[in-house]
Design a protein around this motif. Structure first.
Motif, PDB file in Angstrom:
ATOM      1  N   SER A  64      40.951  55.629  27.948  1.00 35.57           N
ATOM      2  CA  SER A  64      41.755  56.485  28.678  1.00 35.57           C
ATOM      3  C   SER A  64      41.403  57.722  28.416  1.00 35.57           C
ATOM      4  O   SER A  64      41.264  58.788  29.502  1.00 35.57           O
ATOM      5  N   GLY A  65      41.173  58.602  27.138  1.00 33.87           N
ATOM      6  CA  GLY A  65      40.671  59.706  27.162  1.00 33.87           C
ATOM      7  C   GLY A  65      39.629  60.078  27.817  1.00 33.87           C
ATOM      8  O   GLY A  65      39.303  61.236  28.234  1.00 33.87           O
ATOM      9  N   ASP A  66      38.418  59.329  27.711  1.00 40.54           N
ATOM     10  CA  ASP A  66      37.350  59.678  28.393  1.00 40.54           C
ATOM     11  C   ASP A  66      37.447  59.518  30.103  1.00 40.54           C
ATOM     12  O   ASP A  66      36.692  60.432  30.527  1.00 40.54           O
ATOM     13  N   LEU A  67      38.249  58.649  30.437  1.00 37.97           N
ATOM     14  CA  LEU A  67      38.345  58.680  31.821  1.00 37.97           C
ATOM     15  C   LEU A  67      39.144  59.929  32.365  1.00 37.97           C
ATOM     16  O   LEU A  67      38.623  60.636  33.481  1.00 37.97           O
ATOM     17  N   ILE A  68      39.931  60.463  31.673  1.00 35.02           N
ATOM     18  CA  ILE A  68      40.785  61.701  32.108  1.00 35.02           C
ATOM     19  C   ILE A  68      39.872  62.887  32.085  1.00 35.02           C
ATOM     20  O   ILE A  68      39.726  63.572  33.117  1.00 35.02           O
ATOM     21  N   ALA A  69      39.221  63.139  30.908  1.00 28.78           N
ATOM     22  CA  ALA A  69      38.286  64.132  30.578  1.00 28.78           C
ATOM     23  C   ALA A  69      37.188  63.991  31.412  1.00 28.78           C
ATOM     24  O   ALA A  69      36.816  65.098  32.290  1.00 28.78           O
ATOM     25  N   GLY A  70      36.432  62.850  31.958  1.00 25.11           N
ATOM     26  CA  GLY A  70      35.353  62.790  32.745  1.00 25.11           C
ATOM     27  C   GLY A  70      35.595  63.145  34.180  1.00 25.11           C
ATOM     28  O   GLY A  70      34.717  63.988  34.850  1.00 25.11           O
ATOM     29  N   ILE A  71      36.879  62.535  34.631  1.00 28.10           N
ATOM     30  CA  ILE A  71      37.175  62.726  36.028  1.00 28.10           C
ATOM     31  C   ILE A  71      37.466  64.169  36.156  1.00 28.10           C
ATOM     32  O   ILE A  71      37.065  64.876  37.257  1.00 28.10           O
ATOM     33  N   THR A  72      38.345  64.988  35.281  1.00 24.72           N
ATOM     34  CA  THR A  72      38.399  66.010  35.327  1.00 24.72           C
ATOM     35  C   THR A  72      37.447  67.151  35.649  1.00 24.72           C
ATOM     36  O   THR A  72      37.221  68.226  36.210  1.00 24.72           O
ATOM     37  N   VAL A  73      36.538  66.872  34.431  1.00 25.49           N
ATOM     38  CA  VAL A  73      35.165  67.736  34.432  1.00 25.49           C
ATOM     39  C   VAL A  73      34.531  67.517  35.848  1.00 25.49           C
ATOM     40  O   VAL A  73      33.959  68.511  36.393  1.00 25.49           O
ATOM     41  N   GLY A  74      34.569  66.205  36.082  1.00 23.03           N
ATOM     42  CA  GLY A  74      33.783  66.082  37.480  1.00 23.03           C
ATOM     43  C   GLY A  74      34.204  66.951  38.590  1.00 23.03           C
ATOM     44  O   GLY A  74      33.399  67.291  39.526  1.00 23.03           O
ATOM     45  N   MET A  75      35.491  67.216  38.707  1.00 20.48           N
ATOM     46  CA  MET A  75      36.048  67.755  39.608  1.00 20.48           C
ATOM     47  C   MET A  75      35.836  69.242  39.658  1.00 20.48           C
ATOM     48  O   MET A  75      35.881  70.063  40.588  1.00 20.48           O
ATOM     49  N   VAL A  76      35.520  69.650  38.367  1.00 23.76           N
ATOM     50  CA  VAL A  76      35.323  71.174  38.232  1.00 23.76           C
ATOM     51  C   VAL A  76      33.752  71.427  38.399  1.00 23.76           C
ATOM     52  O   VAL A  76      33.394  72.454  38.938  1.00 23.76           O
ATOM     53  N   VAL A  77      33.010  70.403  38.015  1.00 24.15           N
ATOM     54  CA  VAL A  77      31.579  70.779  38.034  1.00 24.15           C
ATOM     55  C   VAL A  77      30.798  70.625  39.460  1.00 24.15           C
ATOM     56  O   VAL A  77      29.900  71.567  39.705  1.00 24.15           O
ATOM     57  N   ILE A  78      31.693  70.222  40.150  1.00 23.89           N
ATOM     58  CA  ILE A  78      30.991  70.002  41.684  1.00 23.89           C
ATOM     59  C   ILE A  78      30.987  71.376  42.314  1.00 23.89           C
ATOM     60  O   ILE A  78      29.808  72.036  42.758  1.00 23.89           O
ATOM     61  N   PRO A  79      32.235  72.213  42.573  1.00 23.91           N
ATOM     62  CA  PRO A  79      32.027  73.521  43.075  1.00 23.91           C
ATOM     63  C   PRO A  79      31.274  74.586  42.111  1.00 23.91           C
ATOM     64  O   PRO A  79      30.622  75.036  42.682  1.00 23.91           O
ATOM     65  N   GLN A  80      31.505  74.290  40.727  1.00 29.86           N
ATOM     66  CA  GLN A  80      30.635  75.188  39.992  1.00 29.86           C
ATOM     67  C   GLN A  80      29.207  74.953  40.061  1.00 29.86           C
ATOM     68  O   GLN A  80      28.332  76.050  40.023  1.00 29.86           O
ATOM     69  N   GLY A  81      28.730  73.629  40.150  1.00 30.34           N
ATOM     70  CA  GLY A  81      27.341  73.484  40.432  1.00 30.34           C
ATOM     71  C   GLY A  81      26.845  73.825  41.443  1.00 30.34           C
ATOM     72  O   GLY A  81      25.678  74.638  41.498  1.00 30.34           O
ATOM     73  N   MET A  82      27.442  73.942  42.730  1.00 31.96           N
ATOM     74  CA  MET A  82      26.808  74.454  43.972  1.00 31.96           C
ATOM     75  C   MET A  82      27.033  75.769  43.892  1.00 31.96           C
ATOM     76  O   MET A  82      26.040  76.460  44.384  1.00 31.96           O
ATOM     77  N   SER A  83      27.923  76.581  43.242  1.00 30.92           N
ATOM     78  CA  SER A  83      27.950  78.056  43.076  1.00 30.92           C
ATOM     79  C   SER A  83      26.737  78.368  42.462  1.00 30.92           C
ATOM     80  O   SER A  83      26.173  79.651  42.607  1.00 30.92           O
ATOM     81  N   TYR A  84      26.376  77.669  41.364  1.00 27.47           N
ATOM     82  CA  TYR A  84      25.404  78.147  40.228  1.00 27.47           C
ATOM     83  C   TYR A  84      23.866  78.095  40.682  1.00 27.47           C
ATOM     84  O   TYR A  84      23.100  78.806  40.523  1.00 27.47           O
ATOM     85  N   ALA A  85      24.073  76.959  42.012  1.00 28.55           N
ATOM     86  CA  ALA A  85      22.688  76.708  42.335  1.00 28.55           C
ATOM     87  C   ALA A  85      22.291  77.822  43.520  1.00 28.55           C
ATOM     88  O   ALA A  85      21.201  78.328  43.505  1.00 28.55           O
ATOM     89  N   GLN A  86      23.282  78.376  44.023  1.00 28.92           N
ATOM     90  CA  GLN A  86      23.092  79.738  44.749  1.00 28.92           C
ATOM     91  C   GLN A  86      22.988  80.842  44.007  1.00 28.92           C
ATOM     92  O   GLN A  86      21.939  81.660  44.336  1.00 28.92           O
ATOM     93  N   LEU A  87      23.438  81.159  42.752  1.00 29.15           N
ATOM     94  CA  LEU A  87      23.113  82.161  41.818  1.00 29.15           C
ATOM     95  C   LEU A  87      21.735  82.050  41.517  1.00 29.15           C
ATOM     96  O   LEU A  87      21.018  83.003  41.330  1.00 29.15           O
ATOM     97  N   ALA A  88      21.061  80.776  41.499  1.00 25.25           N
ATOM     98  CA  ALA A  88      19.785  80.650  41.114  1.00 25.25           C
ATOM     99  C   ALA A  88      18.868  80.643  42.568  1.00 25.25           C
ATOM    100  O   ALA A  88      17.558  80.624  42.298  1.00 25.25           O
ATOM    101  N   GLY A  89      19.296  80.877  43.555  1.00 30.84           N
ATOM    102  CA  GLY A  89      18.360  81.185  44.728  1.00 30.84           C
ATOM    103  C   GLY A  89      17.979  79.627  45.253  1.00 30.84           C
ATOM    104  O   GLY A  89      16.943  79.707  45.924  1.00 30.84           O
ATOM    105  N   LEU A  90      18.829  78.757  44.882  1.00 33.86           N
ATOM    106  CA  LEU A  90      18.428  77.486  45.358  1.00 33.86           C
ATOM    107  C   LEU A  90      19.706  76.927  46.360  1.00 33.86           C
ATOM    108  O   LEU A  90      20.818  77.681  46.184  1.00 33.86           O
TER     109      LEU A  90
END
Length: 748
Positions: A64-90
């Protein structure tokens, strides 16, 4: 100087001088390395995969703890990942590739349950700088993604090699203030580079030094575009939700869990709102000639893994990246290890730095095949996992599933994400990387020199570049370490008698403290110097080649300034004096009178309690000091050492001629009850019968000091009888030296 090996370490009755306590030899050292190679290899291979240890014990309580943490981080890492890719010029999909590979493969090698590997701001901006650097020097040869994946595989191999060789301890040489300094400077630099994108300002390079970007942004404020409405509203919305949830948690503590998840999902919520607003505003406003919209949006994001291929790794690319590889590797190491150790301390477990390097190495090496660019531990997402109650590294698998679902099913929606909103996400994320005023003040209170390193790292990063800021902080930290090693604290000691208890039950003991007032000890306490003719010296560091000259100078200068010169120089002609022996031009009779008023040096006691290592150069420095002191005193001077508990320090000092000989001390040796070695198994039998008197120089005999007669029964000397100048503690060393002075004076 040779060493003695003996027949037994176990039982021996005091009074039998034919057997002595052994001095360590190379034979003993070789035997100490014996072990089962098969078991060692098996243990090493198992240690490479920590998942083997915890996965068989996995249970539904952890799920239960891993599911909550994994889903929550997944919803955060998606916009962050795309943002950081643009920061890297990609393009944005490369951020999703890095996010997926990082969280998935890390769980197999992790020793931290909290760390989330993926694209991070500092690494992203460095990747962008590397791409610009390579393309400027080699135009048209490689694309940005090829350079980024090449950098990932190279740095991955380096960190993987460091981890496999178990040299992760190298990162311990860089202190926390240095890491905090370049992280703070980098966060400030990243935030400033995103302000133009937040406001829609163009026309200048955002990869210049931070202060230049600020100046150009201020000059271009009049050119702000409609993008600012999305960027500023997104940034304000992020902070309003954050502080609103913090206020709500204090106002309604029983709903803290609801406010917590509302706060951690604010990035996803704001991006959804901004994307909907962009779609509503721009869907019918595309310019038919240029294909542009009123504001800048992501446009098409390819679904799935469209760029899986073998990474380009040629000698020409390696040469082009050569000067950027060190700084990229340092960022991977420092940021990840610092985060992993921080959350390990916070949550009560210990990480293995070498294993964490393996995790980073595997992630980046494998990630380059998927088109990912270099990834490391993220502070914000790791903190989010920890607060969500993650139980094991398996939460990374859940996050990977969320990312891959978004990569295959939500890319059409990503089309309408405003780039100004992604700039707001980056600014909001990196703001937490800056050191707080309380933290900076703590650096100043604890170590002003480290505070200066922190400040230098910040200023150099802001006014030069992130690369120079990292190098400056690392080099300054190593220089400070060398300076502290070369100039350790050292003092001449005196004695105070410490009393515990009152009346007849009071217990007293001798304590040796610096003779000089240091602002810590009570200045009203009377410190008694040792008996005339004895000095006690302590150095609070290992005795090694960088600081051995300090010890030599301290001892020689103390003797020459405060103790009597043995030879009368009154009648020595100036032509017969050494060139560096400055004598006064007068007759010298007054000088000799003053010299005779000084005490005669008899013994020097060296407190080696803080000395854990000693080397050849330092032993030679002690030999030189003894030679110069005895030449000045014109008679032998005893050198007592305490405590000597390391067999290698014992061996080195004996090799230098210290410890052995005849002592003037009249005190009996310290004795202790006999404890059989391994239930009666002799030292010789344990070490396959090391032969005394062999051709090995280390097995030859030293002239043995006679054992004192004793009626004490089964007692053994704690310190070998053939080294009467080595003592178990400082008090016994001082007493032996002082008793030797009295004996010498009685003979006179």
């Amino acid at each position: 100087m040779s060493f003695t090996t003996v027949k037994r370490l176990g039982k021996r009755i005091v009074g039998h001088p034919e057997e002595t306590v052994p001095i360590i030899s190379s034979t003993h050292w070789r035997h100490s390395l014996k072990g089962n190679p098969t078991n060692a290899v098996q243990t090493y291979l198992i240690s490479l995969f920590p998942i083997i240890q915890w996965l068989p014990r996995y249970n539904f309580g952890w799920l239960s703890g891993d599911l909550i943490a994994g889903i929550t981080v997944g919803m955060v890492v998606i916009p962050q990942g795309m943002s950081y890719a643009q920061l890297a010029g990609l393009t944005p999909e490369y951020g999703l590739y890095s996010s997926f590979v990082g969280v998935l493969f890390y769980c197999f090698f992790a020793t931290s349950k909290d760390v989330s590997i993926g694209p991070v701001a500092v690494m992203s901006i460095l990747v962008g700088q590397v791409i610009v650097h390579v393309q400027d020097n080699h135009p048209g040869v490689w694309t940005g993604p090829e350079i980024a994946s090449g950098l990932a595989v190279i740095t991955g191999f380096i960190t993987l090699g460091m981890g496999l060789l178990r040299i992760g301890w190298l990162v311990e040489f860089i202190p926390a203030p240095a890491v905090s300094g370049f992280m703070t400077g980098s966060a400030f630099t990243i935030a400033t580079t995103q302000i133009p994108g937040l406001l829609g300002i163009t026309g200048f390079s955002t990869r210049d030094a931070a202060y230049l970007v600020i100046i150009n942004t201020l000059k271009g404020l009049s050119g702000a575009k409609l993008d600012a409405a999305w960027g500023i509203s997104g940034l304000v919305g992020l902070y309003l939700i954050r502080y609103g949830c913090e206020w709500g948690t204090k106002r309604w503590p029983h709903r803290a869990r609801i406010f917590f998840f509302a706060s951690v999902l604010r990035t996803a919520f704001v991006m959804i709102v901004l994307t909907l607003a962009t779609w509503l505003f721009c869907r019918n406003k595309q310019n038919p000639q240029t294909g542009r919209y009123p504001i800048r949006i992501l446009l098409t994001v390819p679904s799935g893994f469209k760029h899986i291929q073998r990474p380009i790794l040629t000698t020409s690319l390696l040469s082009a990246l050569a000067d950027k590889i060190p700084v990229a590797t340092i960022i991977l190491l420092l940021e990840h290890i610092a985060i992993a150790k921080s959350f390990g301390r916070l949550n009560g477990y210990k990480i293995n730095p070498a294993q964490e390097l393996i995790a980073i190495g595997v992630t980046n090496t494998v990630g380059s095949v998927f088109g990912a660019y270099p990834a490391t531990g993220s502070f914000s997402r790791s903190a989010l996992k920890s607060k969500c109650g993650v139980r094991t590294p398996a939460a990374g698998v859940v996050t990977a599933i969320v990312v891959i679902v978004a990569l295959y099913g939500l890319t059409d929606a990503f089309y309408w994400i405003p780039t100004a909103g992604l700039a707001a996400v980056i600014i909001h994320a990196v703001a937490d990387l800056m050191a707080s005023p309380d933290q900076v003040y703590a650096y100043w209170r604890i170590s002003p020199l480290e505070f200066l390193i922190w400040a230098a790292a910040v200023l150099i990063t802001i006014f030069s570049s992130i690369e120079n800021g990292i190098y400056a902080s690392v080099v300054a930290s190593l220089l400070l370490l060398l300076v502290r090693l070369a100039h350790p604290r050292e003092n001449f000691l005196g004695k105070v008698i410490v009393s515990q208890g009152d009346g007849q039950d009071a217990q007293t003991r001798d304590v040796y403290i610096p003779l000089k007032k240091n602002g810590v000890l009570n200045p009203h306490v009377n410190i008694v110097p040792p008996v005339s003719g004895v000095i006690i010296y302590r150095m609070e560091e290992s005795f090694l080649y960088p600081n051995c000259s300090l010890v030599n100078s301290a001892l020689v200068d103390e003797i020459k300034s405060k103790y009597q010169r043995g030879q009368d120089m009154t009648h020595i002609k100036p032509s017969e004096r050494p060139w560096n022996d400055y004598g006064k031009r007068r007759s010298g009779v007054e000088d000799q009178a003053l010299n005779l008023q000084k005490p005669i040096i008899h013994a020097i006691v060296l407190d080696f309690a803080s000395v854990s290592h000693i080397d050849t150069t330092s032993v030679q420095a002690l030999i030189d000091a003894r030679r110069e002191i005895e030449k000045w005193a014109d008679h032998p001077v005893e050198f007592h050492f305490a405590p000597i508990l390391s067999p290698w320090i014992h061996r080195a000092l004996v090799a230098g001629g210290f410890g052995v000989g005849n002592s003037h001390s009249t005190l009996p040796r310290d004795l202790a009850a006999v404890v059989p070695y391994r239930d009666g198994v002799s030292f010789e039998e344990e070490d396959n019968k090391v032969e005394r008197g062999s051709d090995d120089l280390e097995a030859s005999d030293i002239k043995k000091a006679p054992s004192p007669a004793s009626d004490s029964g089964d007692l053994e000397p704690i310190v070998p009888l053939n080294t009467p100048f080595f003592h178990i503690d400082l008090a016994s060393a001082v007493k032996a030296a002082e008793s030797g002075v009295k004996r010498t004076e009685e003979k006179k």
